[in-house]
Design a protein around this motif. Structure first.
Motif, PDB file in Angstrom:
ATOM      1  N   GLY B  15       0.824  -1.201   0.000  1.00 12.87           N
ATOM      2  CA  GLY B  15       0.000   0.000   0.000  1.00 12.87           C
ATOM      3  C   GLY B  15       0.855   1.248   0.000  1.00 12.87           C
ATOM      4  N   LEU B  33      -6.731   5.804  -1.470  1.00 16.41           N
ATOM      5  CA  LEU B  33      -7.162   4.452  -1.817  1.00 16.41           C
ATOM      6  C   LEU B  33      -6.209   3.427  -1.212  1.00 16.41           C
ATOM      7  N   SER B  36      -6.669   3.267   2.726  1.00 22.20           N
ATOM      8  CA  SER B  36      -7.866   2.624   3.258  1.00 22.20           C
ATOM      9  C   SER B  36      -7.939   1.169   2.834  1.00 22.20           C
ATOM     10  N   VAL B  37      -7.636   0.886   1.563  1.00 23.97           N
ATOM     11  CA  VAL B  37      -7.758  -0.497   1.101  1.00 23.97           C
ATOM     12  C   VAL B  37      -6.778  -1.403   1.835  1.00 23.97           C
ATOM     13  N   SER B  38      -5.533  -0.952   2.018  1.00 19.51           N
ATOM     14  CA  SER B  38      -4.575  -1.867   2.642  1.00 19.51           C
ATOM     15  C   SER B  38      -4.927  -2.120   4.101  1.00 19.51           C
ATOM     16  N   LEU B  40      -7.995  -1.952   5.439  1.00 19.46           N
ATOM     17  CA  LEU B  40      -9.207  -2.776   5.498  1.00 19.46           C
ATOM     18  C   LEU B  40      -8.910  -4.224   5.127  1.00 19.46           C
ATOM     19  N   LEU B  41      -8.018  -4.410   4.140  1.00 20.93           N
ATOM     20  CA  LEU B  41      -7.625  -5.784   3.794  1.00 20.93           C
ATOM     21  C   LEU B  41      -6.939  -6.454   4.974  1.00 20.93           C
TER      22      LEU B  41
END
Lengths: 114, 537
Positions: B15, B33, B36-38, B40-41
């Motif tokens: 990320g 992006l 947040s994505v890393s 949440l993953l």
């Protein structure tokens, strides 16, 4: 035993540089000497068992202990990063405070004692 | 499934590199992006890992056999701390969007720090621990200095030098352990230590010396003097992460190391250093004038509770330490962020300048109220459960327990004092520095982050029900509840005392005792000497 004494001396010199010198860059140099002492210690300990470098040899009996060398390679890299970052910070601090003397800087930075 | 272990460390790193995309395109799409994505993953990975964590999941990086390869290990204790790290990191990242003053470089270092903390928690050998500690170290030095103000730069430089010297002691400890055990994984060290005799004594000495380095990172007294400078000078989201989770992430490996020697002098050290730090931290937090320094000193104090609980070595001790640690992590980051809202929008940092200014931020006020009640140990908030679990663990250690109760009174006084920011009427004549600025438009994210953390705090109230602790009923007994309110009342009395002339004089004098860089190093050296002496006896 003499080697260990020398390493201890190096360590003490480094610590003296950190504590006894007030110049920001000299403190960083002191830290570098300190880390050299620890790195030398590891390498020396690893070299006590063998003679050959642990690269592409079939005879495992004669090589030095490779683990301390691998560890210290990492530690040296980290030390370089830290030194670079510390010197960058020193530069910015000099621009902010106009001095390299930790005593002067700490007296100008009042926020800690208000 | 266990592949998720390595993903926990790797995802934030990926990320971080992905967030660099903004440097080509401009804007902030990539970094937001990626951030947040890393994170949440990572939460998803943790959810998938929960069933395996019960028995302890391990993963060999690269598939190398044990003894050669790098191993990651996750047990239930690590699972909770890892979840805390991810969740608080996510909350604070959302907060940083609201502040709107950070670019992609911030996200880059921030995510590397998050990955480093996961590594610190999961790693199974001492040298990787060193590497991960340096990763979170370097990123935190950068992030502390992020604002580029003189105070932040100086705090970062001081922390850098002090903690790097500490890490050299850490390496020296690793050297002694390696020489004695010939292995650096926790399991290998334990195996070698069980042989007893000379080897075991050498390993013990090695761990003592290693604590001189690791103790700096976890603010173990007397290695804690760097913390108020660094945590107060950092940007708000970074303060929240440093105080809320970084201290905890570095603590877990320390627990794992001293667990090798059950019933040893490590536990006595933790008990007394912890109880002392709890009282001293609370006392100094009462005397500070900078709001964030109050919170930072309070972190020293609360970490003291965790150490004391673990050092008690009773049956409930590990569970109690974990509950208090989790609750403090959430509480302190919530407090830093809610105060951060006010500091960010009003542009002041001193308590007297901020009096009444917080009243107009309803959500920050609610968040601060919840956080204050929690850290003062009032039910039904998580801090209550944590403090009572700690005092239950300390049932056989009356003197240390008394120190902690006293620390509770000081904490209550310090936070009642901070309450003046939110609960006195706002001063009408002086408008806030940043009124009417464009920053209000992006401010919605700050509130989202406060709501996230308040939800976590609500969930944490049930933490004694977790599998590693006896029961909810023991904690939420009428006697404990009465005691909590009594502590708060005493705290109010103490707060009134600090408003009198001698109280003011004393609280003006205390912050002047704070050591500079050389003072830090001398305290570190004294602490090192103390540890070596302790190892000798």
């Amino acid at each position: 035993v003499e080697t260990f004494l020398l390493i201890a001396l190096l360590f003490i010199v480094g610590f003296w540089g950190l504590l006894g010198k007030y110049h920001l860059v000299k403190k960083v140099i002191g830290f570098n000497i300190l880390s050299c002492a620890v790195i030398t210690l590891f390498i020396y300990q690893g070299s006590l068992f063998g003679v050959a470098a642990p690269i592409l040899v079939s005879d495992m009996g004669t090589i030095v202990d490779p683990v301390p060398q691998a560890l210290m390679l990492t530690a040296i890299v980290i030390g370089v990063c830290l030194t670079a970052l510390a010197l960058a910070l020193v530069y910015r601090i000099f621009r902010e405070f106009g001095s390299m003397d930790i005593r002067v800087i700490e007296s100008r930075d009042l926020s800690a004692h208000e | 499934m266990n592949n998720c272990l390595v993903l926990l460390v790797a995802i934030p790193f990926f990320g971080a590199f992905f967030s660099l995309g903004d440097s080509f395109r401009g804007g902030r799409i990539f970094s937001r992006l990626a951030g947040s994505v890393s994170l949440l993953l990572s939460i998803l990975c943790l959810v998938l890992l929960l069933p395996a964590a019960g028995d302890g999941a391990s993963y060999a990086v690269g598939g190398w056999p044990r003894g050669i390869g790098i191993y990651l290990f996750l047990d239930i204790r690590a699972w909770y701390i890892s979840l805390l790290v991810v969740f608080v990191s996510f909350g604070a990242l959302v907060f940083s969007w609201g502040e709107g003053i950070y670019d992609y470089k911030f996200t880059f270092f921030y995510l590397i720090m998050a990955g480093g903390m996961q590594g610190t928690i999961l790693t199974e050998d001492v040298f990787n621990l060193f590497v991960f500690l340096e990763i979170i170290g370097v990123t935190s030095y950068v992030l502390i200095a992020y604002s580029g103000k003189g105070t932040s730069l100086l705090a970062s430089y001081k922390y850098l030098l002090y903690s790097s010297v500490g890490m050299m002691f850490f390496l020296f400890g690793v050297f002694l352990i390696y020489r004695a055990a010939g292995d650096l994984s926790y399991g290998g060290i334990r195996y070698a230590a069980e042989a007893g005799g000379r080897t075991s004594a050498d390993i013990r000495l090695g761990i003592f010396i290693l604590i001189a380095g690791l103790g700096i990172r976890v603010a173990l007294a007397p290695f804690h003097f760097w913390l108020p400078d660094a945590h107060a000078a950092a940007p708000h989201p970074v303060s929240a992460v440093l105080s809320g989770v970084m201290l905890k992430a570095s603590l877990l490996p320390l627990f794992r190391l001293i667990d090798i020697f059950p019933g040893s002098s490590f536990f006595t050290l933790f008990l007394w250093a912890g109880a002392g730090a709890a009282l001293m931290g609370a006392l100094f937090s009462l005397a500070q004038r900078d709001v964030k320094r109050v919170l930072a000193w309070s972190s020293v104090s609360q970490m003291g509770y965790v150490f004391a609980a673990y050092g008690a070595a009773s049956d409930t001790a590990p569970g109690a330490a974990l509950i208090h640690l989790l609750n403090h992590g959430i509480t302190k980051s919530l407090l830093f962020l809610s105060i951060g809202v006010v500091i960010h929008r009003e542009g002041h940092k001193k308590i007297e300048n901020l009096r009444g200014r917080g009243a107009r931020y309803a959500l920050a006020r609610a968040a601060f109220l919840a956080g204050t009640a929690s850290i003062m140990g009032l039910p039904p908030f998580g801090g209550f459960a944590g403090k009572k679990a700690v005092s239950l663990a300390l049932a056989d250690e009356a003197p240390a327990g008394a120190l902690l109760l006293l620390a509770g009174v000081f904490t209550a006084a310090a936070f009642l004092r901070l309450g003046g920011i939110f609960w006195t009427p706002a001063p009408k004549e002086t408008p806030s520095l940043r009124d009417g600025s464009a920053e209000y438009r992006t401010a919605g994210w700050m509130e989202v982050s406060l709501i996230l953390l308040m939800a976590a705090l609500g969930a944490a109230a049930f933490s004694p029900a977790l599998s590693f602790f006896p029961s909810m009923e023991v904690i939420y007994s009428p006697r404990n509840i009465l005691e909590a309110f009594l502590t708060a009342a005493l705290g109010y009395g103490l707060f009134r005392l600090t408003r009198t002339a001698p109280g003011r004089a004393l609280s003006n004098r205390l912050p002047r005792l704070h050591p500079g860089l050389n003072g830090l190093l001398i305290w570190g050296m004294l602490g090192f000497a103390g540890l070596v002496l302790l190892a000798a006896f």
